[in-house]
Write a protein that holds these residues in place. Structure first.
Motif, PDB file in Angstrom:
ATOM      1  N   TYR A  17       0.836  -1.199   0.000  1.00 33.08           N
ATOM      2  CA  TYR A  17       0.000   0.000   0.000  1.00 33.08           C
ATOM      3  C   TYR A  17       0.866   1.242   0.000  1.00 33.08           C
ATOM      4  O   TYR A  17       2.051   1.190   0.320  1.00 33.08           O
ATOM      5  CB  TYR A  17      -0.970  -0.001   1.177  1.00 33.08           C
ATOM      6  CG  TYR A  17      -0.353   0.322   2.519  1.00 33.08           C
ATOM      7  CD1 TYR A  17      -0.420   1.608   3.047  1.00 33.08           C
ATOM      8  CD2 TYR A  17       0.281  -0.658   3.265  1.00 33.08           C
ATOM      9  CE1 TYR A  17       0.131   1.899   4.273  1.00 33.08           C
ATOM     10  CE2 TYR A  17       0.822  -0.381   4.494  1.00 33.08           C
ATOM     11  CZ  TYR A  17       0.750   0.900   4.995  1.00 33.08           C
ATOM     12  OH  TYR A  17       1.309   1.193   6.217  1.00 33.08           O
ATOM     13  N   LYS A  18       0.237   2.346  -0.410  1.00 29.13           N
ATOM     14  CA  LYS A  18       0.924   3.634  -0.458  1.00 29.13           C
ATOM     15  C   LYS A  18      -0.062   4.708  -0.026  1.00 29.13           C
ATOM     16  O   LYS A  18      -1.221   4.705  -0.442  1.00 29.13           O
ATOM     17  CB  LYS A  18       1.410   3.895  -1.879  1.00 29.13           C
ATOM     18  CG  LYS A  18       2.085   5.235  -2.073  1.00 29.13           C
ATOM     19  CD  LYS A  18       2.640   5.393  -3.473  1.00 29.13           C
ATOM     20  CE  LYS A  18       1.511   5.666  -4.436  1.00 29.13           C
ATOM     21  NZ  LYS A  18       1.964   6.036  -5.786  1.00 29.13           N
ATOM     22  N   CYS A  30       0.179  -7.756  -6.249  1.00 30.35           N
ATOM     23  CA  CYS A  30       1.181  -8.119  -7.266  1.00 30.35           C
ATOM     24  C   CYS A  30       1.560  -6.912  -8.123  1.00 30.35           C
ATOM     25  O   CYS A  30       1.716  -7.017  -9.337  1.00 30.35           O
ATOM     26  CB  CYS A  30       0.666  -9.257  -8.135  1.00 30.35           C
ATOM     27  SG  CYS A  30       0.452 -10.794  -7.244  1.00 30.35           S
ATOM     28  N   GLY A  31       1.655  -5.737  -7.487  1.00 32.87           N
ATOM     29  CA  GLY A  31       2.068  -4.528  -8.184  1.00 32.87           C
ATOM     30  C   GLY A  31       0.971  -3.820  -8.953  1.00 32.87           C
ATOM     31  O   GLY A  31       1.218  -2.782  -9.564  1.00 32.87           O
ATOM     32  N   LYS A  32      -0.239  -4.357  -8.944  1.00 30.85           N
ATOM     33  CA  LYS A  32      -1.353  -3.739  -9.672  1.00 30.85           C
ATOM     34  C   LYS A  32      -2.346  -3.159  -8.673  1.00 30.85           C
ATOM     35  O   LYS A  32      -2.733  -3.833  -7.716  1.00 30.85           O
ATOM     36  CB  LYS A  32      -2.050  -4.764 -10.558  1.00 30.85           C
ATOM     37  CG  LYS A  32      -1.135  -5.312 -11.621  1.00 30.85           C
ATOM     38  CD  LYS A  32      -1.836  -6.331 -12.466  1.00 30.85           C
ATOM     39  CE  LYS A  32      -0.869  -6.997 -13.402  1.00 30.85           C
ATOM     40  NZ  LYS A  32      -0.752  -6.364 -14.674  1.00 30.85           N
ATOM     41  N   ASN A  77      -1.885 -16.824 -23.595  1.00 27.38           N
ATOM     42  CA  ASN A  77      -1.468 -18.183 -23.971  1.00 27.38           C
ATOM     43  C   ASN A  77      -2.014 -19.238 -23.015  1.00 27.38           C
ATOM     44  O   ASN A  77      -1.320 -20.160 -22.623  1.00 27.38           O
ATOM     45  CB  ASN A  77       0.041 -18.298 -24.057  1.00 27.38           C
ATOM     46  CG  ASN A  77       0.619 -17.415 -25.119  1.00 27.38           C
ATOM     47  OD1 ASN A  77      -0.022 -17.150 -26.139  1.00 27.38           O
ATOM     48  ND2 ASN A  77       1.829 -16.919 -24.925  1.00 27.38           N
ATOM     49  N   GLY A  78      -3.261 -19.072 -22.579  1.00 27.11           N
ATOM     50  CA  GLY A  78      -3.904 -20.059 -21.717  1.00 27.11           C
ATOM     51  C   GLY A  78      -3.538 -19.961 -20.252  1.00 27.11           C
ATOM     52  O   GLY A  78      -4.015 -20.710 -19.435  1.00 27.11           O
ATOM     53  N   LYS A  79      -2.659 -19.028 -19.888  1.00 26.65           N
ATOM     54  CA  LYS A  79      -2.256 -18.856 -18.502  1.00 26.65           C
ATOM     55  C   LYS A  79      -2.783 -17.523 -18.000  1.00 26.65           C
ATOM     56  O   LYS A  79      -2.865 -16.561 -18.743  1.00 26.65           O
ATOM     57  CB  LYS A  79      -0.733 -18.887 -18.357  1.00 26.65           C
ATOM     58  CG  LYS A  79      -0.133 -20.225 -18.717  1.00 26.65           C
ATOM     59  CD  LYS A  79       1.356 -20.188 -18.510  1.00 26.65           C
ATOM     60  CE  LYS A  79       1.966 -21.527 -18.889  1.00 26.65           C
ATOM     61  NZ  LYS A  79       3.415 -21.498 -18.764  1.00 26.65           N
ATOM     62  N   SER A  80      -3.098 -17.478 -16.722  1.00 22.79           N
ATOM     63  CA  SER A  80      -3.582 -16.233 -16.129  1.00 22.79           C
ATOM     64  C   SER A  80      -2.509 -15.167 -16.213  1.00 22.79           C
ATOM     65  O   SER A  80      -1.317 -15.440 -16.032  1.00 22.79           O
ATOM     66  CB  SER A  80      -3.963 -16.457 -14.665  1.00 22.79           C
ATOM     67  OG  SER A  80      -4.243 -15.240 -14.043  1.00 22.79           O
ATOM     68  N   GLU A  81      -2.919 -13.955 -16.491  1.00 28.37           N
ATOM     69  CA  GLU A  81      -1.983 -12.833 -16.575  1.00 28.37           C
ATOM     70  C   GLU A  81      -1.288 -12.616 -15.232  1.00 28.37           C
ATOM     71  O   GLU A  81      -0.189 -12.112 -15.160  1.00 28.37           O
ATOM     72  CB  GLU A  81      -2.754 -11.589 -16.983  1.00 28.37           C
ATOM     73  CG  GLU A  81      -1.913 -10.343 -17.068  1.00 28.37           C
ATOM     74  CD  GLU A  81      -2.720  -9.129 -17.441  1.00 28.37           C
ATOM     75  OE1 GLU A  81      -2.098  -8.108 -17.753  1.00 28.37           O
ATOM     76  OE2 GLU A  81      -3.959  -9.173 -17.410  1.00 28.37           O
ATOM     77  N   TYR A  82      -1.943 -12.998 -14.146  1.00 28.54           N
ATOM     78  CA  TYR A  82      -1.439 -12.740 -12.804  1.00 28.54           C
ATOM     79  C   TYR A  82      -0.641 -13.909 -12.231  1.00 28.54           C
ATOM     80  O   TYR A  82      -0.190 -13.863 -11.110  1.00 28.54           O
ATOM     81  CB  TYR A  82      -2.594 -12.388 -11.868  1.00 28.54           C
ATOM     82  CG  TYR A  82      -3.360 -11.197 -12.350  1.00 28.54           C
ATOM     83  CD1 TYR A  82      -2.768  -9.939 -12.417  1.00 28.54           C
ATOM     84  CD2 TYR A  82      -4.670 -11.316 -12.794  1.00 28.54           C
ATOM     85  CE1 TYR A  82      -3.465  -8.849 -12.907  1.00 28.54           C
ATOM     86  CE2 TYR A  82      -5.370 -10.221 -13.266  1.00 28.54           C
ATOM     87  CZ  TYR A  82      -4.758  -8.998 -13.305  1.00 28.54           C
ATOM     88  OH  TYR A  82      -5.443  -7.923 -13.772  1.00 28.54           O
ATOM     89  N   GLY A  83      -0.492 -14.971 -12.990  1.00 25.89           N
ATOM     90  CA  GLY A  83       0.347 -16.068 -12.546  1.00 25.89           C
ATOM     91  C   GLY A  83      -0.292 -17.015 -11.564  1.00 25.89           C
ATOM     92  O   GLY A  83       0.371 -17.796 -10.926  1.00 25.89           O
ATOM     93  N   SER A  84      -1.607 -16.969 -11.367  1.00 23.09           N
ATOM     94  CA  SER A  84      -2.237 -17.907 -10.441  1.00 23.09           C
ATOM     95  C   SER A  84      -3.308 -18.694 -11.109  1.00 23.09           C
ATOM     96  O   SER A  84      -3.627 -18.555 -12.231  1.00 23.09           O
ATOM     97  CB  SER A  84      -2.801 -17.202  -9.231  1.00 23.09           C
ATOM     98  OG  SER A  84      -3.457 -16.018  -9.539  1.00 23.09           O
TER      99      SER A  84
END
Length: 84
Positions: A17-18, A30-32, A77-84
């Motif tokens: 947080y900021k 995750c930086g978003k 490519n079939g994977k979540s943009e967020y890596g989960s």
């Protein structure tokens, strides 16, 4: 805490947080940016997060953001943009 964080994701400190000059609190996953807190909600958050242990702070931020992931995240490519 094991029942709450079964996959031990909060230990990776995925939330941050900021606080801005105009006293808005931006919470990131995750930086978003996922939410902005103002007013009473901001005050309550800052009171709870102040002095919290790192894992406890992660849990507070997770609860504040709520259930923002609904399974409709964009995929690459079939994977979540967020890596989960």
């Amino acid at each position: 805490m094991n029942k709450i964080d079964k996959h031990n994701r909060l230990a990776e400190e995925i939330f941050s947080y900021k606080v801005t000059k105009d006293n808005k609190v931006f919470i990131y996953w995750c930086g978003k940016q996922v939410t902005i807190l103002v007013g009473k909600q901001r005050d309550k958050f800052l009171e709870r997060i102040h002095g919290a242990e790192p894992l406890e702070a992660q849990l507070i931020m997770a609860k504040v953001t709520g259930n923002f992931k609904r399974g409709n995240e964009r995929t690459v490519n079939g994977k979540s943009e967020y890596g989960s």
